[in-house]
Design a protein around this motif. Sequence first.
Motif, PDB file in Angstrom:
ATOM      1  N   ILE A   1      37.506  51.102  38.604  1.00  0.00           N
ATOM      2  CA  ILE A   1      36.173  49.663  38.373  1.00  0.00           C
ATOM      3  C   ILE A   1      35.640  49.878  38.776  1.00  0.00           C
ATOM      4  CG2 ILE A   1      38.556  48.435  37.550  1.00  0.00           C
ATOM      5  CD1 ILE A   1      38.549  47.070  40.382  1.00  0.00           C
ATOM      6  N   PRO A   2      34.149  49.092  38.369  1.00  0.00           N
ATOM      7  CA  PRO A   2      34.424  48.246  37.358  1.00  0.00           C
ATOM      8  C   PRO A   2      33.906  48.093  35.653  1.00  0.00           C
ATOM      9  CG  PRO A   2      32.072  48.081  38.497  1.00  0.00           C
ATOM     10  CD  PRO A   2      33.033  49.286  39.177  1.00  0.00           C
ATOM     11  N   HIS A   3      34.032  50.127  35.854  1.00  0.00           N
ATOM     12  CA  HIS A   3      32.575  50.767  34.737  1.00  0.00           C
ATOM     13  C   HIS A   3      34.319  52.074  34.099  1.00  0.00           C
ATOM     14  CE1 HIS A   3      29.622  48.434  34.740  1.00  0.00           C
ATOM     15  NE2 HIS A   3      29.605  48.573  36.625  1.00  0.00           N
ATOM     16  N   GLY A   4      35.086  52.038  33.782  1.00  0.00           N
ATOM     17  CA  GLY A   4      36.322  52.552  33.795  1.00  0.00           C
ATOM     18  C   GLY A   4      35.980  54.289  34.217  1.00  0.00           C
TER      19      GLY A   4
ATOM     20  N   GLU B   1      42.146  40.323  34.818  1.00  0.00           N
ATOM     21  CA  GLU B   1      40.672  40.178  35.275  1.00  0.00           C
ATOM     22  C   GLU B   1      40.615  39.516  36.139  1.00  0.00           C
ATOM     23  OE1 GLU B   1      42.251  40.264  32.259  1.00  0.00           O
ATOM     24  OE2 GLU B   1      41.168  40.454  30.673  1.00  0.00           O
ATOM     25  N   ASP B   2      42.336  38.730  36.895  1.00  0.00           N
ATOM     26  CA  ASP B   2      42.007  38.065  38.151  1.00  0.00           C
ATOM     27  C   ASP B   2      41.876  39.355  38.772  1.00  0.00           C
ATOM     28  OD1 ASP B   2      42.073  35.999  36.451  1.00  0.00           O
ATOM     29  OD2 ASP B   2      43.986  36.095  36.596  1.00  0.00           O
ATOM     30  N   PHE B   3      42.326  40.293  39.103  1.00  0.00           N
ATOM     31  CA  PHE B   3      42.004  41.420  40.209  1.00  0.00           C
ATOM     32  C   PHE B   3      40.724  42.187  40.040  1.00  0.00           C
ATOM     33  CE2 PHE B   3      46.521  40.966  39.069  1.00  0.00           C
ATOM     34  CZ  PHE B   3      47.493  40.742  40.593  1.00  0.00           C
ATOM     35  N   ILE B   4      40.500  42.455  39.152  1.00  0.00           N
ATOM     36  CA  ILE B   4      39.258  42.939  38.758  1.00  0.00           C
ATOM     37  C   ILE B   4      38.015  42.162  39.288  1.00  0.00           C
ATOM     38  CG2 ILE B   4      36.948  43.722  36.683  1.00  0.00           C
ATOM     39  CD1 ILE B   4      39.465  44.610  35.187  1.00  0.00           C
ATOM     40  N   ALA B   5      37.247  41.017  39.400  1.00  0.00           N
ATOM     41  CA  ALA B   5      37.355  40.016  39.699  1.00  0.00           C
ATOM     42  C   ALA B   5      37.330  39.659  40.825  1.00  0.00           C
ATOM     43  CB  ALA B   5      37.193  37.995  39.489  1.00  0.00           C
TER      44      ALA B   5
ATOM     45  N   ALA C   1      37.657  41.931  43.158  1.00  0.00           N
ATOM     46  CA  ALA C   1      37.957  43.827  43.756  1.00  0.00           C
ATOM     47  C   ALA C   1      36.488  43.964  44.289  1.00  0.00           C
ATOM     48  CB  ALA C   1      38.160  44.699  42.863  1.00  0.00           C
ATOM     49  N   GLY C   2      35.655  43.133  43.819  1.00  0.00           N
ATOM     50  CA  GLY C   2      34.444  43.639  44.706  1.00  0.00           C
ATOM     51  C   GLY C   2      33.957  42.867  45.570  1.00  0.00           C
ATOM     52  N   HIS C   3      35.019  42.284  46.498  1.00  0.00           N
ATOM     53  CA  HIS C   3      34.868  41.336  47.530  1.00  0.00           C
ATOM     54  C   HIS C   3      36.136  42.360  48.512  1.00  0.00           C
ATOM     55  CE1 HIS C   3      35.291  38.290  50.963  1.00  0.00           C
ATOM     56  NE2 HIS C   3      36.006  38.559  50.361  1.00  0.00           N
ATOM     57  N   PHE C   4      36.534  42.665  47.768  1.00  0.00           N
ATOM     58  CA  PHE C   4      37.894  43.528  49.188  1.00  0.00           C
ATOM     59  C   PHE C   4      37.032  45.656  49.167  1.00  0.00           C
ATOM     60  CE2 PHE C   4      40.449  39.866  47.877  1.00  0.00           C
ATOM     61  CZ  PHE C   4      40.108  39.151  49.042  1.00  0.00           C
ATOM     62  N   HIS C   5      36.355  45.632  48.268  1.00  0.00           N
ATOM     63  CA  HIS C   5      35.706  46.814  47.968  1.00  0.00           C
ATOM     64  C   HIS C   5      37.016  47.847  47.153  1.00  0.00           C
ATOM     65  CE1 HIS C   5      32.335  45.678  50.618  1.00  0.00           C
ATOM     66  NE2 HIS C   5      33.455  45.312  51.378  1.00  0.00           N
ATOM     67  N   VAL C   6      37.964  47.383  46.499  1.00  0.00           N
ATOM     68  CA  VAL C   6      38.178  47.861  45.341  1.00  0.00           C
ATOM     69  C   VAL C   6      38.290  48.374  44.595  1.00  0.00           C
ATOM     70  CG1 VAL C   6      40.730  47.886  44.401  1.00  0.00           C
ATOM     71  CG2 VAL C   6      40.281  46.565  46.362  1.00  0.00           C
ATOM     72  N   THR C   7      37.991  49.972  44.296  1.00  0.00           N
ATOM     73  CA  THR C   7      37.905  50.607  43.108  1.00  0.00           C
ATOM     74  C   THR C   7      38.664  51.302  42.354  1.00  0.00           C
ATOM     75  OG1 THR C   7      38.170  53.003  44.794  1.00  0.00           O
ATOM     76  CG2 THR C   7      36.052  51.980  45.532  1.00  0.00           C
ATOM     77  N   HIS C   8      40.094  51.401  42.247  1.00  0.00           N
ATOM     78  CA  HIS C   8      41.061  51.790  41.334  1.00  0.00           C
ATOM     79  C   HIS C   8      42.005  50.710  41.550  1.00  0.00           C
ATOM     80  CE1 HIS C   8      39.186  55.472  42.725  1.00  0.00           C
ATOM     81  NE2 HIS C   8      39.021  56.219  41.459  1.00  0.00           N
ATOM     82  N   LEU C   9      42.349  50.977  40.031  1.00  0.00           N
ATOM     83  CA  LEU C   9      43.677  49.683  40.130  1.00  0.00           C
ATOM     84  C   LEU C   9      45.052  51.324  39.090  1.00  0.00           C
ATOM     85  CD1 LEU C   9      42.803  46.887  37.939  1.00  0.00           C
ATOM     86  CD2 LEU C   9      43.950  47.086  40.292  1.00  0.00           C
ATOM     87  N   VAL C  10      46.408  50.508  39.507  1.00  0.00           N
ATOM     88  CA  VAL C  10      46.980  51.950  39.167  1.00  0.00           C
ATOM     89  C   VAL C  10      48.028  50.704  38.923  1.00  0.00           C
ATOM     90  CG1 VAL C  10      48.718  53.309  40.408  1.00  0.00           C
ATOM     91  CG2 VAL C  10      46.756  53.434  41.437  1.00  0.00           C
ATOM     92  N   LEU C  11      48.621  50.710  37.914  1.00  0.00           N
ATOM     93  CA  LEU C  11      49.340  49.973  36.709  1.00  0.00           C
ATOM     94  C   LEU C  11      50.522  50.723  36.326  1.00  0.00           C
ATOM     95  CD1 LEU C  11      47.099  48.328  34.775  1.00  0.00           C
ATOM     96  CD2 LEU C  11      47.081  47.352  37.063  1.00  0.00           C
ATOM     97  N   PHE C  12      51.645  49.716  36.854  1.00  0.00           N
ATOM     98  CA  PHE C  12      52.856  50.590  36.550  1.00  0.00           C
ATOM     99  C   PHE C  12      53.788  49.828  34.836  1.00  0.00           C
ATOM    100  CE2 PHE C  12      52.874  52.824  40.237  1.00  0.00           C
ATOM    101  CZ  PHE C  12      53.098  53.904  40.060  1.00  0.00           C
TER     102      PHE C  12
ATOM    103  N   PHE D   1      44.281  48.865  43.911  1.00  0.00           N
ATOM    104  CA  PHE D   1      45.783  47.920  43.792  1.00  0.00           C
ATOM    105  C   PHE D   1      46.844  48.443  42.864  1.00  0.00           C
ATOM    106  CE2 PHE D   1      43.228  43.988  43.931  1.00  0.00           C
ATOM    107  CZ  PHE D   1      42.847  43.680  45.211  1.00  0.00           C
ATOM    108  N   VAL D   2      48.212  48.225  43.952  1.00  0.00           N
ATOM    109  CA  VAL D   2      48.920  48.856  43.308  1.00  0.00           C
ATOM    110  C   VAL D   2      50.007  47.937  42.622  1.00  0.00           C
ATOM    111  CG1 VAL D   2      51.243  50.784  43.120  1.00  0.00           C
ATOM    112  CG2 VAL D   2      49.001  50.841  44.585  1.00  0.00           C
ATOM    113  N   LEU D   3      49.357  47.580  41.134  1.00  0.00           N
ATOM    114  CA  LEU D   3      50.347  46.329  40.523  1.00  0.00           C
ATOM    115  C   LEU D   3      52.093  47.274  39.373  1.00  0.00           C
ATOM    116  CD1 LEU D   3      47.276  44.863  39.381  1.00  0.00           C
ATOM    117  CD2 LEU D   3      48.169  44.531  40.777  1.00  0.00           C
TER     118      LEU D   3
END
Length: 505
Positions: free
Chosen positions: A117-120, A86-90, A92-103, A47-49
């Motif tokens: 995610i989920p542990h850093g 927390e909403d995006f992390i919740a 993330a597992g359903h969509f098999h998302v492994t990383h977050l890129v935040l600007f 997810f790029v946010l």
Amino acid sequence: VPQGVRLLSGPAVPSAMPYHGNRRKKRKTGGDTEVSEREKKNTPRCFVLRRGVVGDRVKRLVQDFRDVMSPNAAVKLKETRLNRIEDFIAVAGHFHVTHLVLFTCTKLNTWMKIVKIPHGPTLTFKVNSFSLIADIRAQQKKPAHGPKDLLYAPLQVLHGFGKKGDDGKKAQIVQLTSDMLRGLFPPVDVPTFNQAHCRRVVFFGHEGGEQDTVQFRHFSIQRRATGLQRGVTKLMSTGKIPSMGRYGDVADFVLGGGGATESEFEGGEEVPNMHWYKKGRVAIRLRECGPRLQLQLIKAQEGVLSGNVLYHRWTTKTPSQIQVLQEKARQKEKLKERNAKIEGEYHKLQADKLEAKKRRREERLAEKFGDGEDAGGENGKEDQKGGVKDVGASGKDSAPPTKKQRFNPFSHKKVGARKKAVAGGGDQDAAVSGGGKGSAGKDGQDSGTGKGGHKGGSKGGSKGGGKGGRKGGRAGKKEKRLPTKERVLEAFKSRSGSATGKGKR
């Protein structure tokens, strides 16, 4: 050359529907839509946010970076101020998302955070400078970036992350950075590698020294056949049909070079062609398509946007200080677990209290309705012996008792309802209880109650009941209307008198 025609020399060109013996069999045109579970697990997604208030250029940078990460990124993701991390992390597992890129942006700098995610862990980069896709295209005469380039994941090239000479702590941080960047893109699977899917390249170059920056570049791959004249290559290009209006013959176009410039065919690395129906070598050339970033690692944390600080560029701590901070973090985690446990027990206790309260109320209602039935039966027998009917006893046993209305002296509606009974001059106790065939029912002019009464009865009702009730009602209408204050006092006296009479009985 027409499709399906075999040349005297060279391999056959595949047709749209190749022959299998004497029959033609249609080739599959649609790809496999189902993705295996193994591919889902091995393919990183992100997810790029953007977080907080950012400018227009940073918003466009977020969209450009989504294009870089496509097709394994949510390109059309819509985030609002109400959404939390927390909403995006919740989800993330359903969509098999492994990383977050935040600007994010501050008054001084722009920041980029990469979170596993989920542990850093979490890496925080300072964006020293950046250029958008529009800026790169504006400097190019012929930008090369097709829409099909975003259908396949780019290849990744890392440079300068394994330099020797760094101390132990620095080497660990460089290794952690390279692992995080390498995990953003899917690895190359050699058995299933397809050269036609290699359309883009992302480059991460580490520059050591005092600045210690990471350069990011995004390139598009261009191919051309080698060993051919420029005119033939221009004629065989599948991009668009060349314009030959100023040429008298095709030979003039081919011998004249097809109008191609020298820069179009300069450079390029020759590599072997991997297609089974083509032989020879092709020239590969990279052309930058943007965006362009210059990053500087500032901070590395152990958890997801929290946890122990593994590295900080501007702050260093002694081992004793690190130990104290780790102990504080451990105590904080224990306190958090304790509070969560206490909160869970409190919610459970409140639920038990509500359940017990509900059960007690049901028991009280059951006892009350049971006593009312017994009392109603006994009163009904006594009323039958005395010849007087009771409305409460004659009603349904299962119906709950009606709530007693409180007297309001300033309510005109209730005063008007009481006025009819007062104007009839009858006994309100007899009207409420149902009345019978007594002497009050015979004289309608005085009492205004016949058979039935005010609330019940077979022939009466709320209109006075019986023949006497009609006469009494007419007599009440003819009376002169009293002022509001006197009418309220009269109604209050009549009500208090009826209550006194009931108490004496």
